[in-house]
Design a protein around this motif. Structure first.
Motif, PDB file in Angstrom:
ATOM      1  N   TYR A   1       4.362 -20.211  13.576  1.00  0.00           N
ATOM      2  CA  TYR A   1       4.663 -21.900  12.931  1.00  0.00           C
ATOM      3  C   TYR A   1       3.284 -22.510  12.856  1.00  0.00           C
ATOM      4  O   TYR A   1       3.525 -23.299  11.422  1.00  0.00           O
ATOM      5  CB  TYR A   1       5.113 -21.997  14.243  1.00  0.00           C
ATOM      6  N   GLU A   2       2.662 -22.374  13.038  1.00  0.00           N
ATOM      7  CA  GLU A   2       0.921 -23.091  12.647  1.00  0.00           C
ATOM      8  C   GLU A   2       0.718 -22.055  11.398  1.00  0.00           C
ATOM      9  O   GLU A   2      -0.816 -23.574  11.277  1.00  0.00           O
ATOM     10  CB  GLU A   2       0.144 -23.357  13.810  1.00  0.00           C
ATOM     11  N   ARG A   3       0.829 -21.462  11.149  1.00  0.00           N
ATOM     12  CA  ARG A   3      -0.061 -21.175   9.877  1.00  0.00           C
ATOM     13  C   ARG A   3       0.962 -20.816   8.886  1.00  0.00           C
ATOM     14  O   ARG A   3       0.773 -19.924   8.022  1.00  0.00           O
ATOM     15  CB  ARG A   3      -0.784 -19.437  10.607  1.00  0.00           C
ATOM     16  N   MET A   4       1.788 -21.329   8.804  1.00  0.00           N
ATOM     17  CA  MET A   4       2.968 -21.093   7.649  1.00  0.00           C
ATOM     18  C   MET A   4       2.711 -21.480   6.607  1.00  0.00           C
ATOM     19  O   MET A   4       2.687 -20.552   5.405  1.00  0.00           O
ATOM     20  CB  MET A   4       3.933 -21.851   7.585  1.00  0.00           C
ATOM     21  N   GLY A   5       1.592 -22.666   5.985  1.00  0.00           N
ATOM     22  CA  GLY A   5       0.902 -22.380   4.872  1.00  0.00           C
ATOM     23  C   GLY A   5       0.048 -21.694   4.256  1.00  0.00           C
ATOM     24  O   GLY A   5      -0.709 -21.692   3.321  1.00  0.00           O
ATOM     25  N   ASP A   6       0.082 -20.334   5.265  1.00  0.00           N
ATOM     26  CA  ASP A   6      -1.681 -19.530   4.782  1.00  0.00           C
ATOM     27  C   ASP A   6      -1.258 -18.066   4.646  1.00  0.00           C
ATOM     28  O   ASP A   6      -1.385 -17.234   4.330  1.00  0.00           O
ATOM     29  CB  ASP A   6      -2.225 -19.404   5.907  1.00  0.00           C
ATOM     30  N   LEU A   7       0.524 -18.143   4.547  1.00  0.00           N
ATOM     31  CA  LEU A   7       0.817 -16.800   4.445  1.00  0.00           C
ATOM     32  C   LEU A   7       1.647 -16.734   3.243  1.00  0.00           C
ATOM     33  O   LEU A   7       1.544 -17.340   1.656  1.00  0.00           O
ATOM     34  CB  LEU A   7       2.977 -16.662   4.933  1.00  0.00           C
ATOM     35  N   GLU A   8       1.294 -15.496   2.391  1.00  0.00           N
ATOM     36  CA  GLU A   8       2.411 -14.458   1.398  1.00  0.00           C
ATOM     37  C   GLU A   8       3.344 -13.464   1.204  1.00  0.00           C
ATOM     38  O   GLU A   8       3.011 -12.951   2.772  1.00  0.00           O
ATOM     39  CB  GLU A   8       1.207 -14.105   0.560  1.00  0.00           C
ATOM     40  N   TYR A   9       4.223 -13.287   0.505  1.00  0.00           N
ATOM     41  CA  TYR A   9       5.252 -12.913   1.154  1.00  0.00           C
ATOM     42  C   TYR A   9       5.048 -11.420   0.039  1.00  0.00           C
ATOM     43  O   TYR A   9       4.840 -11.316  -0.818  1.00  0.00           O
ATOM     44  CB  TYR A   9       6.749 -13.389   0.207  1.00  0.00           C
ATOM     45  N   VAL A  10       5.356 -10.388   1.103  1.00  0.00           N
ATOM     46  CA  VAL A  10       5.016  -9.410  -0.335  1.00  0.00           C
ATOM     47  C   VAL A  10       6.808  -9.257  -1.227  1.00  0.00           C
ATOM     48  O   VAL A  10       8.501  -9.743  -0.911  1.00  0.00           O
ATOM     49  CB  VAL A  10       5.725  -7.775  -0.012  1.00  0.00           C
ATOM     50  N   MET A  11       6.318  -8.997  -2.014  1.00  0.00           N
ATOM     51  CA  MET A  11       7.129  -9.389  -3.374  1.00  0.00           C
ATOM     52  C   MET A  11       8.147  -8.143  -3.999  1.00  0.00           C
ATOM     53  O   MET A  11       7.710  -7.392  -4.351  1.00  0.00           O
ATOM     54  CB  MET A  11       6.911 -10.935  -5.226  1.00  0.00           C
ATOM     55  N   ASN A  12       9.134  -8.955  -4.900  1.00  0.00           N
ATOM     56  CA  ASN A  12       9.903  -7.603  -5.384  1.00  0.00           C
ATOM     57  C   ASN A  12       8.641  -7.538  -6.441  1.00  0.00           C
ATOM     58  O   ASN A  12       9.213  -8.009  -7.869  1.00  0.00           O
ATOM     59  CB  ASN A  12      11.416  -7.826  -5.713  1.00  0.00           C
ATOM     60  N   LEU A  13       8.889  -5.889  -6.908  1.00  0.00           N
ATOM     61  CA  LEU A  13       7.818  -6.046  -8.692  1.00  0.00           C
ATOM     62  C   LEU A  13       9.509  -4.514  -9.091  1.00  0.00           C
ATOM     63  O   LEU A  13       9.842  -4.452  -8.810  1.00  0.00           O
ATOM     64  CB  LEU A  13       6.575  -5.263  -7.899  1.00  0.00           C
ATOM     65  N   ALA A  14       8.416  -4.909 -11.002  1.00  0.00           N
ATOM     66  CA  ALA A  14       9.575  -4.041 -11.685  1.00  0.00           C
ATOM     67  C   ALA A  14       9.072  -2.405 -11.368  1.00  0.00           C
ATOM     68  O   ALA A  14       8.234  -2.558 -10.934  1.00  0.00           O
ATOM     69  CB  ALA A  14       8.858  -4.086 -13.321  1.00  0.00           C
ATOM     70  N   PRO A  15       9.953  -2.078 -10.982  1.00  0.00           N
ATOM     71  CA  PRO A  15      10.183  -0.425 -10.753  1.00  0.00           C
ATOM     72  C   PRO A  15       8.431  -0.258 -11.484  1.00  0.00           C
ATOM     73  O   PRO A  15       7.993   0.862 -10.737  1.00  0.00           O
ATOM     74  CB  PRO A  15      11.160   0.045 -10.742  1.00  0.00           C
ATOM     75  N   GLU A  16       8.270   0.074 -12.255  1.00  0.00           N
ATOM     76  CA  GLU A  16       6.726   0.620 -12.856  1.00  0.00           C
ATOM     77  C   GLU A  16       5.615  -0.165 -12.403  1.00  0.00           C
ATOM     78  O   GLU A  16       4.845   0.973 -11.638  1.00  0.00           O
ATOM     79  CB  GLU A  16       6.425   0.365 -14.697  1.00  0.00           C
ATOM     80  N   ASP A  17       5.755  -1.360 -11.230  1.00  0.00           N
ATOM     81  CA  ASP A  17       3.861  -2.524 -10.944  1.00  0.00           C
ATOM     82  C   ASP A  17       5.183  -1.380  -9.614  1.00  0.00           C
ATOM     83  O   ASP A  17       3.434  -0.585  -9.062  1.00  0.00           O
ATOM     84  CB  ASP A  17       4.920  -3.213 -10.743  1.00  0.00           C
ATOM     85  N   GLU A  18       6.240  -1.249  -9.172  1.00  0.00           N
ATOM     86  CA  GLU A  18       6.092  -1.128  -7.339  1.00  0.00           C
ATOM     87  C   GLU A  18       5.512   0.439  -7.353  1.00  0.00           C
ATOM     88  O   GLU A  18       4.830   1.424  -7.159  1.00  0.00           O
ATOM     89  CB  GLU A  18       7.317  -0.961  -6.648  1.00  0.00           C
ATOM     90  N   GLN A  19       5.590   1.538  -8.506  1.00  0.00           N
ATOM     91  CA  GLN A  19       5.378   2.995  -8.514  1.00  0.00           C
ATOM     92  C   GLN A  19       3.644   3.277  -8.687  1.00  0.00           C
ATOM     93  O   GLN A  19       2.984   4.136  -7.564  1.00  0.00           O
ATOM     94  CB  GLN A  19       5.571   3.583  -9.825  1.00  0.00           C
ATOM     95  N   LYS A  20       3.522   1.973  -8.761  1.00  0.00           N
ATOM     96  CA  LYS A  20       1.478   2.024  -8.670  1.00  0.00           C
ATOM     97  C   LYS A  20       1.327   2.189  -7.484  1.00  0.00           C
ATOM     98  O   LYS A  20       0.232   2.157  -6.849  1.00  0.00           O
ATOM     99  CB  LYS A  20       1.032   0.375  -9.506  1.00  0.00           C
ATOM    100  N   PHE A  21       1.679   0.989  -6.798  1.00  0.00           N
ATOM    101  CA  PHE A  21       1.334   1.414  -5.335  1.00  0.00           C
ATOM    102  C   PHE A  21       1.783   2.249  -4.675  1.00  0.00           C
ATOM    103  O   PHE A  21       1.213   3.066  -3.602  1.00  0.00           O
ATOM    104  CB  PHE A  21       2.587  -0.061  -4.723  1.00  0.00           C
ATOM    105  N   GLN A  22       2.974   2.411  -4.405  1.00  0.00           N
ATOM    106  CA  GLN A  22       2.863   3.856  -4.106  1.00  0.00           C
ATOM    107  C   GLN A  22       2.507   4.929  -4.381  1.00  0.00           C
ATOM    108  O   GLN A  22       2.009   6.373  -3.251  1.00  0.00           O
ATOM    109  CB  GLN A  22       4.791   4.880  -4.332  1.00  0.00           C
ATOM    110  N   ASP A  23       2.277   5.259  -5.884  1.00  0.00           N
ATOM    111  CA  ASP A  23       0.546   6.468  -6.254  1.00  0.00           C
ATOM    112  C   ASP A  23      -0.592   6.003  -4.893  1.00  0.00           C
ATOM    113  O   ASP A  23      -0.938   7.153  -5.060  1.00  0.00           O
ATOM    114  CB  ASP A  23       0.884   6.052  -7.795  1.00  0.00           C
ATOM    115  N   ILE A  24      -0.950   4.610  -5.573  1.00  0.00           N
ATOM    116  CA  ILE A  24      -2.375   4.875  -4.430  1.00  0.00           C
ATOM    117  C   ILE A  24      -1.984   4.719  -2.486  1.00  0.00           C
ATOM    118  O   ILE A  24      -3.086   5.979  -2.486  1.00  0.00           O
ATOM    119  CB  ILE A  24      -2.415   3.300  -4.451  1.00  0.00           C
TER     120      ILE A  24
END
Length: 351
Positions: A320-343
């Protein structure tokens, strides 16, 4: 007169569409719930709901957000009445038109939620999703066998940690850790940056002992590994088994996640789903869910019902005290998502 009749017909049709979200297509006391196994406890949560309402809960399970989306898409938003999913997939489902709005006249206690968890990218107007649990993957290690002071992700590459590290077996979550170690956004799609990620991840190979999605705390407690990068509840379980373990809030920043519930667009028992959402938002029920799951509770009102052990646990209250330092995993376009999966696939095959 014809104009009046046409107007009345139009109003009746409009009312029919407006109310379709909160009626039961089938007049039966049933709720088809679709979630990860064990995410909502039967004895302490579901059974009391069934007793109170007479609504029978059928609990179907999936193993990943992607599997859930595939099955929900196959039935075009039907069959299931209530689905639990993670933030990035919640956004994907909403954008695909496979959600319907919850009914605020039934779900009257949405205001119990901490505002830090509302108006999120997956539901900017607070119409579709009820946040259920939240957390941030953390580093936890055994200082009795680790001879460096781990302060962040970059310390995981230290040669002294050879064959002693456990990582989450998830492309987006673990690659997010690598990206944060490079001070990059965890949602970048820049191919040059992702090439560097692949190279840096490959350099971590000698230190990795195991990849596991849910059981890294067991490896840590047994001594098979000395360092784990794992989800909030498994950090808590590891600490419960060995209070001498050390938890690290990485200095490079945090990834963050919210799991939430939504009603599919063609849910056959939508009214029952709304009734269950109202039940889950009750503070006493939300407290039971949070402690059962060992996750942070988005329900502000639940604090009065949470145990002192939970409230004083840094794994939960530290977020709760670190809410300002957070970043969410966002949904990406399928072709961009695939880049992560390939790595990730290439890395796993190299181990």
């Amino acid at each position: 007169m014809k104009k009046i009749i046409c107007l009345l017909s139009a109003l009746m049709m409009l009312f029919s569409f407006a109310s379709a979200e909160t009626i039961n297509e089938k007049d039966e006391p049933v709720l088809n719930l679709f979630a990860w196994e064990g995410y909502i406890d039967y004895s302490t949560v579901i059974k009391p709901f069934e007793k109170e309402t007479g609504i029978k809960v059928n609990y179907a399970t999936f193993s990943s957000n992607e599997e859930m989306y595939e099955k929900l898409s196959a039935v075009d938003g039907g069959s299931y009445d209530l689905v639990l999913s993670s933030d990035y997939m919640l956004n994907t489902v909403r954008l695909a038109g496979l959600m319907q709005k919850f009914d605020p006249e039934i779900v009257t206690n949405y205001g119990n939620l901490n505002q830090g968890f509302t108006h999120q990218f997956f539901d900017p107007d607070n119409e579709y999703v009820i946040p259920y649990t939240s957390g941030s993957p953390l580093i936890v290690y055994d200082p009795s066998v680790v001879h460096i002071d781990i302060k962040g992700y970059n310390d995981l590459w230290d040669p002294s940690l050879k064959d002693s590290l456990g990582l989450i077996d998830d492309a987006r979550v673990t690659l997010a850790m690598v990206l944060l170690s490079m001070h990059q956004s965890i949602n970048t799609t820049d191919e040059a940056v992702l090439a560097e990620v692949a190279e840096k991840l490959n350099a971590l190979r000698e230190n990795v002992h195991v990849l596991e999605y849910e059981s890294l705390h067991n490896y840590l407690v047994s001594g098979d590994i000395s360092v784990a990068y794992t989800f909030t509840p498994f950090v808590a379980l590891a600490l419960e088994a060995n209070p001498d373990l050390k938890v690290v809030w990485p200095e490079e920043g945090l990834g963050f996640g919210i799991d939430g519930l939504f009603i599919p667009s063609k849910a056959p028992h939508a009214k029952n789903a709304n009734i269950f959402l109202e039940y889950l938002l009750r503070p006493e029920v939300a407290a039971v869910c949070a402690e059962w799951q060992a996750y942070c509770s988005p329900n502000e009102a639940a604090k009065d019902y949470l145990s002192d052990a939970y409230l004083n646990n840094p794994v939960f209250n530290g977020i709760y005290e670190r809410m300002g330092d957070l970043e969410y995993v966002m949904n990406l376009a399928p072709e961009d998502e695939q880049k992560f999966q390939d790595i990730w696939t290439t890395f796993k095959l190299s181990l």
